[in-house]
Motif scaffolding. Structure first.
Motif, short mmCIF file in Angstrom:
data_model
loop_
_atom_site.label_atom_id
_atom_site.label_comp_id
_atom_site.label_asym_id
_atom_site.label_seq_id
_atom_site.Cartn_x
_atom_site.Cartn_y
_atom_site.Cartn_z
N ASP A 171 -56.82 23.51 -4.59
CA ASP A 171 -56.97 24.82 -5.22
C ASP A 171 -56.98 25.95 -4.20
OD1 ASP A 171 -56.99 24.04 -7.90
OD2 ASP A 171 -59.14 23.62 -7.87
N ALA B 120 -53.37 26.45 -3.11
CA ALA B 120 -52.64 27.10 -4.20
C ALA B 120 -52.94 28.59 -4.26
CB ALA B 120 -52.98 26.43 -5.53
N THR B 121 -54.22 28.94 -4.13
CA THR B 121 -54.62 30.35 -4.17
C THR B 121 -54.05 31.12 -2.99
OG1 THR B 121 -56.66 29.76 -5.33
CG2 THR B 121 -56.61 31.91 -4.25
N SER C 50 -39.63 27.36 -10.00
CA SER C 50 -40.16 26.26 -9.20
C SER C 50 -40.66 26.77 -7.85
CB SER C 50 -39.07 25.22 -8.95
OG SER C 50 -39.54 24.23 -8.06
N ILE D 16 -49.32 29.87 -5.71
CA ILE D 16 -48.62 28.93 -6.58
C ILE D 16 -49.66 28.10 -7.33
CG2 ILE D 16 -46.53 28.84 -5.17
CD1 ILE D 16 -47.51 26.22 -3.96
N SER D 17 -49.21 27.32 -8.28
CA SER D 17 -50.14 26.56 -9.11
C SER D 17 -50.67 25.31 -8.39
CB SER D 17 -49.46 26.13 -10.41
OG SER D 17 -48.50 25.13 -10.15
N HIS D 18 -51.78 24.82 -8.90
CA HIS D 18 -52.38 23.58 -8.41
C HIS D 18 -51.36 22.44 -8.51
CE1 HIS D 18 -55.78 20.69 -7.90
NE2 HIS D 18 -55.01 19.93 -8.65
N GLY D 19 -50.68 22.36 -9.65
CA GLY D 19 -49.69 21.31 -9.87
C GLY D 19 -48.51 21.38 -8.91
N SER D 20 -48.10 22.60 -8.55
CA SER D 20 -47.01 22.75 -7.59
C SER D 20 -47.41 22.23 -6.22
CB SER D 20 -46.58 24.22 -7.48
OG SER D 20 -46.00 24.65 -8.68
#
Length: 112
Positions: A89, A92-93, A66, A97-101
């Motif tokens: 995005d 996240a980059t 997580s 971490i991910s877009h969803g996170s």
């Protein structure tokens, strides 16, 4: 029943000299629908037969499951405060971490 409890049961069967087949049958009888899969019972039986002592699952490599940790939440908040129109995005980059996170942190933790 937890993985550790079931792996303890398999360890006990190995100490009694039970074969994999006998151990699998006992696991299915004792735990019914909650029993480990055949493959998992085989893996644990093989581990204990080869001398493993611990019933803990092996550690896994890679990043944490997580990204919603306090320090990551603070970093997302900092990035968003600097530029509220910054695309998810991009955040996240930048943070790895991910877009969803990022979405989850924004919605659930920062209430944005």
């Amino acid at each position: 029943m937890s993985l550790e409890e079931q792996s303890s049961n398999i360890k006990f069967c190995v100490k009694l000299g039970k074969t994999f087949t006998a151990t699998l049958a006992l696991m299915r009888q004792a735990h019914a629908e909650e029993a480990m899969s055949r493959t998992r019972v085989y893996e644990w039986h093989k581990r204990f037969t080869s001398g493993r002592l611990s019933t803990d699952d092996d550690p896994r490599s890679g990043r944490p499951r997580s990204a919603r940790r306090e320090e990551m939440i603070a970093l997302v908040a900092q990035k968003i405060r600097r530029n509220r129109r910054q695309p998810i995005d991009d955040v996240a980059t930048l943070l790895g971490i991910s877009h969803g996170s990022v979405q989850s942190i924004l919605y659930n933790d920062l209430k944005i």
